[in-house]
Design an enzyme around this catalytic site. Structure first.
Site, PDB file in Angstrom:
ATOM      1  N   CYS A   3       0.862  -1.192   0.000  1.00  0.00           N
ATOM      2  CA  CYS A   3       0.000   0.000   0.000  1.00  0.00           C
ATOM      3  C   CYS A   3       0.896   1.239   0.000  1.00  0.00           C
ATOM      4  CB  CYS A   3      -0.913   0.001   1.225  1.00  0.00           C
ATOM      5  SG  CYS A   3      -1.782   1.567   1.468  1.00  0.00           S
ATOM      6  N   CYS A   6       0.570   3.365   3.157  1.00  0.00           N
ATOM      7  CA  CYS A   6       1.205   2.715   4.311  1.00  0.00           C
ATOM      8  C   CYS A   6       2.725   2.879   4.220  1.00  0.00           C
ATOM      9  CB  CYS A   6       0.816   1.241   4.392  1.00  0.00           C
ATOM     10  SG  CYS A   6      -0.883   0.956   4.968  1.00  0.00           S
ATOM     11  N   ASP A  29      -0.341  16.622  -1.619  1.00  0.00           N
ATOM     12  CA  ASP A  29      -0.558  15.770  -2.788  1.00  0.00           C
ATOM     13  C   ASP A  29       0.568  16.016  -3.794  1.00  0.00           C
ATOM     14  OD1 ASP A  29      -3.313  14.267  -4.092  1.00  0.00           O
ATOM     15  OD2 ASP A  29      -1.737  14.906  -5.490  1.00  0.00           O
ATOM     16  N   HIS A  45      -4.887   1.092   8.247  1.00  0.00           N
ATOM     17  CA  HIS A  45      -5.234   0.853   6.837  1.00  0.00           C
ATOM     18  C   HIS A  45      -6.714   0.528   6.709  1.00  0.00           C
ATOM     19  CE1 HIS A  45      -4.639  -0.177   2.631  1.00  0.00           C
ATOM     20  NE2 HIS A  45      -5.556  -1.114   2.856  1.00  0.00           N
ATOM     21  N   HIS A  96      -6.081   3.247   0.027  1.00  0.00           N
ATOM     22  CA  HIS A  96      -5.961   3.528   1.467  1.00  0.00           C
ATOM     23  C   HIS A  96      -6.802   4.775   1.678  1.00  0.00           C
ATOM     24  CE1 HIS A  96      -3.274   3.755   5.284  1.00  0.00           C
ATOM     25  NE2 HIS A  96      -4.118   4.785   5.372  1.00  0.00           N
ATOM     26  N   HIS A  98      -8.379   8.084   2.041  1.00  0.00           N
ATOM     27  CA  HIS A  98      -7.756   9.408   2.134  1.00  0.00           C
ATOM     28  C   HIS A  98      -8.765  10.463   1.743  1.00  0.00           C
ATOM     29  CE1 HIS A  98      -7.029   7.813  -1.932  1.00  0.00           C
ATOM     30  NE2 HIS A  98      -7.083   9.058  -2.368  1.00  0.00           N
ATOM     31  N   HIS A 100      -9.062  14.336   0.331  1.00  0.00           N
ATOM     32  CA  HIS A 100      -8.405  15.469  -0.310  1.00  0.00           C
ATOM     33  C   HIS A 100      -8.958  16.744   0.333  1.00  0.00           C
ATOM     34  CE1 HIS A 100      -7.043  13.141  -3.977  1.00  0.00           C
ATOM     35  NE2 HIS A 100      -8.035  12.356  -3.579  1.00  0.00           N
TER      36      HIS A 100
HETATM   37  P1  DGP Z   1      -7.216   9.288  -5.480  1.00  0.00           P
HETATM   38  O1  DGP Z   1      -7.220   9.447  -6.965  1.00  0.00           O
HETATM   39  O2  DGP Z   1      -8.434   9.875  -4.805  1.00  0.00           O
HETATM   40  O3  DGP Z   1      -6.956   7.841  -5.082  1.00  0.00           O
HETATM   41  O4  DGP Z   1      -6.018  10.164  -4.959  1.00  0.00           O
HETATM   42  C1  DGP Z   1      -4.727   9.719  -4.829  1.00  0.00           C
HETATM   43  C2  DGP Z   1      -3.860  10.927  -4.732  1.00  0.00           C
HETATM   44  O5  DGP Z   1      -2.591  10.533  -4.269  1.00  0.00           O
HETATM   45  C3  DGP Z   1      -3.633  11.645  -6.065  1.00  0.00           C
HETATM   46  O6  DGP Z   1      -4.193  12.952  -5.993  1.00  0.00           O
HETATM   47  C4  DGP Z   1      -2.127  11.720  -6.220  1.00  0.00           C
HETATM   48  C5  DGP Z   1      -1.621  11.351  -4.844  1.00  0.00           C
HETATM   49  N1  DGP Z   1      -0.404  10.594  -4.850  1.00  0.00           N
HETATM   50  C6  DGP Z   1      -0.148   9.448  -5.547  1.00  0.00           C
HETATM   51  N2  DGP Z   1       1.081   9.002  -5.280  1.00  0.00           N
HETATM   52  C7  DGP Z   1       1.613   9.888  -4.376  1.00  0.00           C
HETATM   53  C8  DGP Z   1       2.877   9.948  -3.711  1.00  0.00           C
HETATM   54  O7  DGP Z   1       3.766   9.115  -3.863  1.00  0.00           O
HETATM   55  N3  DGP Z   1       3.055  11.025  -2.884  1.00  0.00           N
HETATM   56  C9  DGP Z   1       2.102  11.961  -2.685  1.00  0.00           C
HETATM   57  N4  DGP Z   1       2.402  12.976  -1.851  1.00  0.00           N
HETATM   58  N5  DGP Z   1       0.904  11.915  -3.277  1.00  0.00           N
HETATM   59  C10 DGP Z   1       0.673  10.895  -4.116  1.00  0.00           C
END
Ligand code: DGP
Length: 112
Positions: A3, A6, A29, A45, A96, A98, A100
Site C-alpha cells: 500500500c 502505508c 498531494d 489501513h 488507502h 484518504h 483530499h
Molecule cells: P485518489 O485518486 O483519490 O486515489 O487520490 C490519490 C492521490 O494521491 C492523487 O491525488 C495523487 C496522490 N499521490 C499518488 N502518489 C503519491 C505519492 O507518492 N506522494 C504523494 N504525496 N501523493 C501521491
C-alpha cells in the site's frame, strides 16, 4: 500488503508533512489540483470510505477532527472542499482511505 500510503506512513517513501497526530497523517498531494491540496489519512489501513464500519470509524472521526486544524494551518479561512474517491467509478487510485483537502482559491461549483 503493498500500500503506497502505508509506505509513506512508514517513511519508506518521502512526503511533505502538513500535520500529524497519533491517529492521522496529512501531507501534500504530489499532483496538486489547487493552491492547497493536502491528503489526510488514518494511520490504520482502511481501503476506502466504503469499508468504514462501527469497528474502524473512530479513525475516520480522528481524520475529521484533524481537518479543521489543517485548514487553519493552511489559512483556509475562506473555505475549502473535502473529497474522498471510492472505487473505479469514483476514480480512487490509492486503496488507502484518504481525504483530499482543497482550497486556497475559489473552487468550481461542479463536483463531477
Ligand atoms: P485518489 O485518486 O483519490 O486515489 O487520490 C490519490 C492521490 O494521491 C492523487 O491525488 C495523487 C496522490 N499521490 C499518488 N502518489 C503519491 C505519492 O507518492 N506522494 C504523494 N504525496 N501523493 C501521491
Amino acid at each position: 500488503m503493498d500500500c503506497l500510503f502505508c509506505s509513506i506512513l512508514k517513511g519508506e517513501i518521502p512526503s511533505t508533512k502538513v500535520y500529524e497526530d497519533e491517529a492521522v497523517y496529512a501531507f501534500r498531494d504530489i499532483n496538486p489540483q489547487a493552491p492547497t491540496h493536502v491528503l489526510v489519512i488514518p494511520k490504520t489501513h482502511i481501503p476506502s470510505a466504503d469499508a468504514v464500519s462501527a469497528e474502524n470509524s473512530a479513525a475516520v472521526a480522528a481524520v475529521f477532527e484533524a481537518i479543521p486544524k489543517i485548514a487553519k494551518l493552511e489559512g483556509l479561512e475562506q473555505g475549502y472542499r473535502v473529497i474522498t474517491n471510492i472505487g473505479e467509478h469514483g476514480c480512487q487510485s490509492v486503496k488507502h482511505l484518504h481525504f483530499h483537502v482543497l482550497g486556497g482559491k475559489q473552487l468550481s461549483e461542479t463536483m463531477d
